[in-house]
Design a protein around this motif. Structure first.
Motif, PDB file in Angstrom:
ATOM      1  N   ARG A 109      50.170  40.197  46.920  1.00 27.92           N
ATOM      2  CA  ARG A 109      48.615  40.565  47.075  1.00 27.92           C
ATOM      3  C   ARG A 109      48.724  42.104  47.541  1.00 27.92           C
ATOM      4  O   ARG A 109      47.543  42.485  47.644  1.00 27.92           O
ATOM      5  CB  ARG A 109      48.136  39.459  48.339  1.00 27.92           C
ATOM      6  N   ILE A 184      46.724  28.108  45.471  1.00 29.60           N
ATOM      7  CA  ILE A 184      45.605  28.798  45.957  1.00 29.60           C
ATOM      8  C   ILE A 184      45.778  30.363  46.064  1.00 29.60           C
ATOM      9  O   ILE A 184      44.915  31.055  45.457  1.00 29.60           O
ATOM     10  CB  ILE A 184      45.081  28.431  47.484  1.00 29.60           C
ATOM     11  N   SER A 187      45.759  31.306  42.279  1.00 28.14           N
ATOM     12  CA  SER A 187      44.351  31.228  41.763  1.00 28.14           C
ATOM     13  C   SER A 187      43.565  32.433  42.125  1.00 28.14           C
ATOM     14  O   SER A 187      42.670  32.989  41.503  1.00 28.14           O
ATOM     15  CB  SER A 187      43.826  29.842  42.213  1.00 28.14           C
ATOM     16  N   GLN A 188      43.563  32.962  43.379  1.00 31.26           N
ATOM     17  CA  GLN A 188      42.711  34.046  43.863  1.00 31.26           C
ATOM     18  C   GLN A 188      43.135  35.013  43.099  1.00 31.26           C
ATOM     19  O   GLN A 188      42.348  36.071  42.931  1.00 31.26           O
ATOM     20  CB  GLN A 188      43.084  34.048  45.388  1.00 31.26           C
ATOM     21  N   ASP A 192      40.759  37.764  40.572  1.00 31.54           N
ATOM     22  CA  ASP A 192      40.294  38.931  40.885  1.00 31.54           C
ATOM     23  C   ASP A 192      40.421  40.078  40.064  1.00 31.54           C
ATOM     24  O   ASP A 192      41.766  40.672  39.689  1.00 31.54           O
ATOM     25  CB  ASP A 192      41.362  39.280  42.424  1.00 31.54           C
ATOM     26  N   ARG A 200      47.764  39.445  37.270  1.00 33.56           N
ATOM     27  CA  ARG A 200      46.726  38.390  37.044  1.00 33.56           C
ATOM     28  C   ARG A 200      47.174  37.376  36.043  1.00 33.56           C
ATOM     29  O   ARG A 200      47.154  36.117  36.048  1.00 33.56           O
ATOM     30  CB  ARG A 200      45.335  38.915  36.476  1.00 33.56           C
TER      31      ARG A 200
END
Length: 208
Positions: A109, A184, A187-188, A192, A200
């Motif tokens: 992230r 989760i 998936s975020q 994005d 991604r």
């Protein structure tokens, strides 16, 4: 970190470090000293050949080893060389550890991290969920590939085979809901639009 990653050679030499460290473990306090020394060597990041041996040795150091590897993983955040990352993760992927998992989630992230470093962090998370799977960096980064049949179908960029190098080492066991946490998080990332396309694309593999 680049020097470290370039220096890690994927050979049976990984196993050579097991014998002396196993002997140290039998000596009680000496084993703790050996692990502490290995962790400090990894933290300092030099000299490269000693750091390589230390990373290999940390595999036998339980929680202290996981802390050292998670730190090295975080230090890889600016690494762009795919070959170097591939070699580093040969060691990192031997772990199924909560601390290392969290470091990989944070790196995946990290908007300031290099794209290849983020893709490899995603790959580590995928391998935690599917421990026998083998993934290609280029396929993960490329995303959906149109079918050569020309029928409009696409091929998901996920695992291209299976590996016998299944990670199973843990200093801190994975949480009971590790699979849903990873699902989760990925998936975020996949949803994005501000995340670089290769990251991604790799994250989309959690759907397959």
């Amino acid at each position: 970190m680049t020097r470290l990653l370039y220096s890690i050679i994927v050979t049976l030499g990984v196993c050579v470090n097991a014998a002396p460290l196993s002997a140290a473990r039998a000596q009680g306090k000496d084993s703790t000293k050996a692990c502490d020394k290995a962790a400090k060597t990894v933290e300092k990041g030099h000299p490269a050949h000693k750091e390589t041996a230390a990373l290999n040795a940390l595999v036998y150091c339980g929680r202290a080893g996981a802390t050292g590897v998670s730190g090295a993983l975080s230090q890889s955040r600016l690494e762009n060389d795919v070959s170097s990352l591939e070699q580093f993760y040969y060691i990192a992927d031997r772990w199924r550890d909560a601390e290392i998992m969290n470091a990989a989630m944070q790196l995946s992230r990290d908007a300031g991290a290099a794209v290849p470093a983020r893709v490899f962090a995603v790959r580590h998370l995928l391998k935690i969920v599917q421990p026998g799977s083998a993934y290609s960096y280029s396929a993960l980064a490329a995303g959906m590939v149109p079918s050569t049949a020309g029928n409009g179908a696409v091929t998901p960029p996920c695992r291209h085979g299976f590996s016998s190098d299944n990670g199973g080492i843990a200093g801190t066991p994975l949480p009971s809901d590790f699979a849903s946490q990873i699902a989760i998080a990925l998936s975020q990332l996949a949803g994005d639009a501000s995340v670089p396309a290769p990251v991604r694309n790799a994250a989309e593999c959690a759907q397959y």
